[in-house]
Design an enzyme around this catalytic site. Structure first.
Site, mmCIF file in Angstrom:
data_model
loop_
_atom_site.group_PDB
_atom_site.id
_atom_site.type_symbol
_atom_site.label_atom_id
_atom_site.label_comp_id
_atom_site.label_asym_id
_atom_site.label_seq_id
_atom_site.Cartn_x
_atom_site.Cartn_y
_atom_site.Cartn_z
ATOM 1 N N ASP A 82 -36.612 12.198 -22.339
ATOM 2 C CA ASP A 82 -37.483 13.247 -21.691
ATOM 3 C C ASP A 82 -38.004 14.112 -22.768
ATOM 4 O O ASP A 82 -37.358 14.184 -23.821
ATOM 5 C CB ASP A 82 -36.727 14.129 -20.664
ATOM 6 C CG ASP A 82 -37.558 14.541 -19.693
ATOM 7 O OD1 ASP A 82 -38.768 14.540 -19.578
ATOM 8 O OD2 ASP A 82 -37.236 15.458 -18.837
ATOM 9 N N GLY A 181 -37.655 23.070 -12.245
ATOM 10 C CA GLY A 181 -36.997 23.923 -11.687
ATOM 11 C C GLY A 181 -37.131 24.216 -10.263
ATOM 12 O O GLY A 181 -37.892 23.056 -9.720
ATOM 13 N N THR A 233 -33.736 19.197 -11.689
ATOM 14 C CA THR A 233 -32.840 20.210 -10.996
ATOM 15 C C THR A 233 -32.110 19.798 -9.862
ATOM 16 O O THR A 233 -30.974 20.358 -9.799
ATOM 17 C CB THR A 233 -33.930 21.129 -10.688
ATOM 18 O OG1 THR A 233 -34.597 21.657 -11.991
ATOM 19 C CG2 THR A 233 -33.241 22.596 -10.247
HETATM 20 P P1 13P Z 1 -37.308 19.460 -12.113
HETATM 21 O O1 13P Z 1 -36.202 19.938 -12.827
HETATM 22 O O2 13P Z 1 -38.083 20.063 -11.196
HETATM 23 O O3 13P Z 1 -36.567 18.206 -10.957
HETATM 24 O O4 13P Z 1 -38.267 18.418 -13.191
HETATM 25 C C1 13P Z 1 -37.624 17.480 -13.713
HETATM 26 C C2 13P Z 1 -38.631 17.079 -15.044
HETATM 27 O O5 13P Z 1 -39.814 16.968 -14.893
HETATM 28 C C3 13P Z 1 -37.866 16.393 -16.155
HETATM 29 O O6 13P Z 1 -39.050 16.352 -17.130
#
Ligand code: 13P
Length: 285
Positions: A82, A181, A233
């Protein structure tokens, strides 16, 4: 089916318009739990790691863990890095066997510089048989230490298309009002931007900030071309809250395996809920 190129997983999802969950795992327990959920539902899956997790566990350990856990499973899975603005870490992960990477050049001084470096990353990834996700706009919110609270500028459709075409990236992550988040209110998403990009250049779109988006919004976005749906998240919440609940319930018990079993079930249930919502149940080949 086991470990396959990310591109195969996302091309099929994009063609058939279902979403593949990409969970940001944080350790061995969470990796195993989300894989178990996908195997039970016969769903393709992406295991995603933040740069922070790579640094905390080590690329070699993570890659070995992934191969050992995912390799024997009868579902298609791949390992994805990521948001990575750090070219050294990105190269390290490619060498260690990651199937795809997100080069995050959104905070570079210009789109031109982002484009120049993304072209290099695409060439490097190809030499490892890996694929590349690209982005020009910082997604709002900080994801494991990467990103800003406000996000960055939103660029025109022409700029986005030019970036996609001239870099040769395999997947594109546009900012559409999504954020990493927990959302304070239901997010208002520019879903049309997904359709506009896909209409001009059919490429699997990546939806960041998956936690807190409603099932109706997911369905709409997936139909428009969001083939990869990132969830971080929600996994962290499931993991931490399960630990808290178990320890509050059992203040005098000191048996780690019981705690791990309890937490695993909660993380697995969270993963299963998302996989079902994204329509990828039963889509393993
Ligand atoms: P969230 O933390 O909102 O689930 O987003 C995850 C994300 O986009 C990781 O790159």
């Amino acid at each position: 089916m086991a470990i396959v190129p990310t591109k195969e997983i996302l091309s099929r999802a994009f063609e058939a318009r279902y979403g593949v969950a990409a969970f940001n795992i944080v350790n061995d327990l969470t990796m195993e739990a989300v894989l178990a959920a996908a195997a039970e539902l016969r769903a393709p899956l992406l295991i995603q790691t933040s740069v922070k997790t790579v640094k905390s566990m080590g690329a070699r350990v993570l890659a070995a863990m992934f191969r050992e856990m995912a390799g024997p499973l009868p579902i298609p899975v791949a390992l994805h890095l990521d948001h990575c603005p750090d070219r050294k870490i990105l190269s390290l992960c490619l060498r260690e066997g990651w199937n795809s990477v997100l080069f995050d050049g959104s905070e570079l001084p210009s789109v031109a510089e982002n484009k120049r470096q993304t072209i290099e990353v695409v060439a490097e990834a190809r030499s490892f048989g890996a694929s590349v996700e690209g982005e020009i706009e910082g997604i709002k919110g900080v994801e494991d230490g990467v990103g800003t609270e406000t996000g960055t500028d939103i660029y025109s459709l022409e700029t986005a298309l030019d970036f996609i075409r001239s870099t040769g990236i395999d997947y594109f992550a546009p900012a559409i009002g999504n954020a990493h988040g927990v959302y304070k209110t239901t997010p208002r998403l520019d879903v049309q931007r997904v359709s506009d990009i896909v209409a001009e250049h059919p490429i699997p779109i990546v939806l960041h900030g998956g936690t807190g988006i409603s099932s109706a919004q997911f369905e709409d976005l997936i139909t428009r071309g969001c083939a990869k749906v990132n969830i971080s998240t929600a996994l962290k919440i499931a993991f931490v809250e399960a630990n808290r609940a178990y320890l509050n319930e059992n203040p005098t018990k000191h048996d780690p395996p019981s705690l791990f079993r309890f937490v695993r079930e909660k993380v697995k249930a969270m993963a299963a809920d998302h996989i079902r919502m994204f329509g990828s149940e039963g889509k393993a080949w």
